[in-house]
Write an enzyme that holds these catalytic residues in place. Structure first.
Site, PDB file in Angstrom:
ATOM      1  N   PRO A  13       0.796  -1.230   0.000  1.00  0.00           N
ATOM      2  CA  PRO A  13       0.000   0.000   0.000  1.00  0.00           C
ATOM      3  C   PRO A  13       0.828   1.281   0.000  1.00  0.00           C
ATOM      4  O   PRO A  13       1.875   1.356   0.639  1.00  0.00           O
ATOM      5  CB  PRO A  13      -0.819  -0.105   1.287  1.00  0.00           C
ATOM      6  CG  PRO A  13      -0.077  -1.066   2.142  1.00  0.00           C
ATOM      7  CD  PRO A  13       0.570  -2.044   1.189  1.00  0.00           C
ATOM      8  N   ASN A  14       0.301   2.237  -0.729  1.00  0.00           N
ATOM      9  CA  ASN A  14       0.837   3.610  -0.825  1.00  0.00           C
ATOM     10  C   ASN A  14       2.103   3.712  -1.672  1.00  0.00           C
ATOM     11  O   ASN A  14       2.564   4.821  -1.932  1.00  0.00           O
ATOM     12  CB  ASN A  14       1.076   4.223   0.566  1.00  0.00           C
ATOM     13  CG  ASN A  14      -0.193   4.285   1.381  1.00  0.00           C
ATOM     14  OD1 ASN A  14      -1.196   4.811   0.898  1.00  0.00           O
ATOM     15  ND2 ASN A  14      -0.200   3.716   2.578  1.00  0.00           N
ATOM     16  N   ARG A  21       5.104  11.002  -2.557  1.00  0.00           N
ATOM     17  CA  ARG A  21       4.984  10.619  -1.152  1.00  0.00           C
ATOM     18  C   ARG A  21       6.316  10.834  -0.421  1.00  0.00           C
ATOM     19  O   ARG A  21       7.280  10.117  -0.689  1.00  0.00           O
ATOM     20  CB  ARG A  21       4.598   9.150  -1.077  1.00  0.00           C
ATOM     21  CG  ARG A  21       4.482   8.610   0.318  1.00  0.00           C
ATOM     22  CD  ARG A  21       4.305   7.098   0.316  1.00  0.00           C
ATOM     23  NE  ARG A  21       4.178   6.612   1.680  1.00  0.00           N
ATOM     24  CZ  ARG A  21       4.363   5.363   2.052  1.00  0.00           C
ATOM     25  NH1 ARG A  21       4.661   4.456   1.153  1.00  0.00           N
ATOM     26  NH2 ARG A  21       4.241   5.021   3.308  1.00  0.00           N
ATOM     27  N   TYR A  26      11.373   8.555   0.861  1.00  0.00           N
ATOM     28  CA  TYR A  26      11.229   7.463  -0.115  1.00  0.00           C
ATOM     29  C   TYR A  26      11.878   7.742  -1.472  1.00  0.00           C
ATOM     30  O   TYR A  26      11.875   6.875  -2.342  1.00  0.00           O
ATOM     31  CB  TYR A  26       9.744   7.135  -0.309  1.00  0.00           C
ATOM     32  CG  TYR A  26       9.089   6.621   0.964  1.00  0.00           C
ATOM     33  CD1 TYR A  26       9.508   5.422   1.535  1.00  0.00           C
ATOM     34  CD2 TYR A  26       8.081   7.336   1.604  1.00  0.00           C
ATOM     35  CE1 TYR A  26       8.936   4.944   2.703  1.00  0.00           C
ATOM     36  CE2 TYR A  26       7.502   6.873   2.777  1.00  0.00           C
ATOM     37  CZ  TYR A  26       7.926   5.673   3.318  1.00  0.00           C
ATOM     38  OH  TYR A  26       7.360   5.201   4.474  1.00  0.00           O
ATOM     39  N   ASN A  77       8.157  -5.669  -1.199  1.00  0.00           N
ATOM     40  CA  ASN A  77       8.093  -4.514  -0.307  1.00  0.00           C
ATOM     41  C   ASN A  77       6.628  -4.424   0.101  1.00  0.00           C
ATOM     42  O   ASN A  77       5.803  -3.869  -0.639  1.00  0.00           O
ATOM     43  CB  ASN A  77       8.543  -3.231  -1.014  1.00  0.00           C
ATOM     44  CG  ASN A  77       8.512  -2.039  -0.059  1.00  0.00           C
ATOM     45  OD1 ASN A  77       8.026  -2.149   1.064  1.00  0.00           O
ATOM     46  ND2 ASN A  77       9.030  -0.903  -0.506  1.00  0.00           N
ATOM     47  N   ALA A  80       3.386  -0.910   4.654  1.00  0.00           N
ATOM     48  CA  ALA A  80       2.890  -0.954   6.044  1.00  0.00           C
ATOM     49  C   ALA A  80       2.443  -2.359   6.463  1.00  0.00           C
ATOM     50  O   ALA A  80       2.487  -2.693   7.661  1.00  0.00           O
ATOM     51  CB  ALA A  80       1.756   0.044   6.224  1.00  0.00           C
ATOM     52  N   ASP A  90       1.892 -15.903   6.208  1.00  0.00           N
ATOM     53  CA  ASP A  90       1.390 -17.265   5.962  1.00  0.00           C
ATOM     54  C   ASP A  90       1.412 -17.595   4.467  1.00  0.00           C
ATOM     55  O   ASP A  90       1.772 -18.713   4.069  1.00  0.00           O
ATOM     56  CB  ASP A  90      -0.033 -17.423   6.507  1.00  0.00           C
ATOM     57  CG  ASP A  90      -0.069 -17.547   8.023  1.00  0.00           C
ATOM     58  OD1 ASP A  90       1.001 -17.695   8.634  1.00  0.00           O
ATOM     59  OD2 ASP A  90      -1.179 -17.495   8.597  1.00  0.00           O
ATOM     60  N   GLU A 101      13.091  -9.531   1.084  1.00  0.00           N
ATOM     61  CA  GLU A 101      12.305  -8.401   1.586  1.00  0.00           C
ATOM     62  C   GLU A 101      13.059  -7.099   1.304  1.00  0.00           C
ATOM     63  O   GLU A 101      14.262  -7.017   1.544  1.00  0.00           O
ATOM     64  CB  GLU A 101      12.110  -8.583   3.097  1.00  0.00           C
ATOM     65  CG  GLU A 101      11.376  -7.452   3.767  1.00  0.00           C
ATOM     66  CD  GLU A 101      11.214  -7.683   5.272  1.00  0.00           C
ATOM     67  OE1 GLU A 101      11.565  -8.770   5.785  1.00  0.00           O
ATOM     68  OE2 GLU A 101      10.741  -6.742   5.942  1.00  0.00           O
ATOM     69  N   HIS A 103      12.907  -2.683   1.550  1.00  0.00           N
ATOM     70  CA  HIS A 103      12.301  -1.399   1.953  1.00  0.00           C
ATOM     71  C   HIS A 103      13.160  -0.284   1.407  1.00  0.00           C
ATOM     72  O   HIS A 103      14.401  -0.361   1.461  1.00  0.00           O
ATOM     73  CB  HIS A 103      12.207  -1.284   3.477  1.00  0.00           C
ATOM     74  CG  HIS A 103      11.397  -2.386   4.066  1.00  0.00           C
ATOM     75  ND1 HIS A 103      10.022  -2.394   4.009  1.00  0.00           N
ATOM     76  CD2 HIS A 103      11.770  -3.534   4.660  1.00  0.00           C
ATOM     77  CE1 HIS A 103       9.590  -3.517   4.556  1.00  0.00           C
ATOM     78  NE2 HIS A 103      10.624  -4.226   4.955  1.00  0.00           N
ATOM     79  N   ARG A 110      13.752   4.530  11.927  1.00  0.00           N
ATOM     80  CA  ARG A 110      12.465   5.226  11.969  1.00  0.00           C
ATOM     81  C   ARG A 110      11.686   4.859  13.240  1.00  0.00           C
ATOM     82  O   ARG A 110      12.252   4.346  14.190  1.00  0.00           O
ATOM     83  CB  ARG A 110      11.702   4.926  10.676  1.00  0.00           C
ATOM     84  CG  ARG A 110      12.506   5.342   9.435  1.00  0.00           C
ATOM     85  CD  ARG A 110      11.746   5.148   8.159  1.00  0.00           C
ATOM     86  NE  ARG A 110      10.552   5.984   8.122  1.00  0.00           N
ATOM     87  CZ  ARG A 110       9.522   5.800   7.293  1.00  0.00           C
ATOM     88  NH1 ARG A 110       9.549   4.795   6.432  1.00  0.00           N
ATOM     89  NH2 ARG A 110       8.476   6.595   7.327  1.00  0.00           N
TER      90      ARG A 110
HETATM   91  C1  DQA Z   1       8.447   0.977   3.496  1.00  0.00           C
HETATM   92  C2  DQA Z   1       8.608   1.177   4.996  1.00  0.00           C
HETATM   93  C3  DQA Z   1       7.280   0.941   5.713  1.00  0.00           C
HETATM   94  O1  DQA Z   1       7.454   1.136   7.114  1.00  0.00           O
HETATM   95  C4  DQA Z   1       6.248   1.918   5.204  1.00  0.00           C
HETATM   96  O2  DQA Z   1       4.987   1.654   5.828  1.00  0.00           O
HETATM   97  C5  DQA Z   1       6.116   1.945   3.732  1.00  0.00           C
HETATM   98  C6  DQA Z   1       7.316   1.818   2.913  1.00  0.00           C
HETATM   99  C7  DQA Z   1       9.736   1.343   2.717  1.00  0.00           C
HETATM  100  O3  DQA Z   1       9.838   0.961   1.568  1.00  0.00           O
HETATM  101  O4  DQA Z   1      10.609   2.035   3.259  1.00  0.00           O
HETATM  102  O5  DQA Z   1       5.044   2.162   3.192  1.00  0.00           O
HETATM  103  O6  DQA Z   1       8.189  -0.405   3.254  1.00  0.00           O
END
Ligand code: DQA
Length: 151
Positions: A13-14, A21, A26, A77, A80, A90, A101, A103, A110
């Site tokens: 999300p987002n 953003r 980011y 990624n 949240a 799961d 993974e 980010h 943070r």
């Molecule tokens: C994120 C870090 C997460 O804590 C955050 O909620 C995001 C982006 C990152 O890419 O740094 O939406 O996954």
């Protein structure tokens, strides 16, 4: 010619709002920019990619379930959902595929609620804090993981 390994790259999300953003956190690249960079790196590595984004936890779970048998690895990624979703953990577990993974930000610099990741429990490794380059590093790592699996 050898069949290319296929990597599913999932964005939570987002992340569709990248570019506008919080650029100081980011970066200024959009998700489309990241997809183009991933496509280039994947081609150089001899990998095929399927790059997707959803704001919906259930949709991500369904895509991860479908990855079993369709893809050779998952880069995720989960945004949240990283910090909240046992359902995604799961699904990644049942997929039985190597998981990397990613980010963009360094989640450990943070807020404390970002320090815990449900996904790290299943991930082969975690890359965070290197902005969009983290996706490219994840592809490099995935190339070795799928290579080793083929041996
Ligand atoms: C994120 C870090 C997460 O804590 C955050 O909620 C995001 C982006 C990152 O890419 O740094 O939406 O996954």
């Amino acid at each position: 010619m050898a069949i290319e390994a296929s990597v599913l790259i999932l964005n939570g999300p987002n992340l569709n709002m990248l570019g506008v953003r919080q650029p100081s956190v980011y970066g200024t690249e959009t998700l489309d920019d990241i997809e183009v960079a991933c496509q280039e790196r994947a081609e150089a590595l001899g990998l095929a990619i399927d790059f997707r984004q959803s704001n919906n936890e259930g949709e991500l779970v369904t895509w991860i379930q479908q990855a079993r048998g369709e893809h050779d690895g998952i880069i995720i990624n989960a945004a949240a959902f990283t910090h909240t979703s046992i359902a995604i953990l799961d699904a990644l577990t049942l997929a039985e595929l190597p998981v990397v993974e990613v980010h963009l930000s360094n989640i450990f610099r943070r807020e404390s609620f970002r320090h815990h990741s449900y996904i790290s429990a299943i991930a082969k490794g975690v890359i965070c804090g290197f902005g969009f380059q983290g996706y490219l590093l994840a592809l490099d790592a995935m190339a070795s993981l799928v290579d080793n699996a083929a041996l």
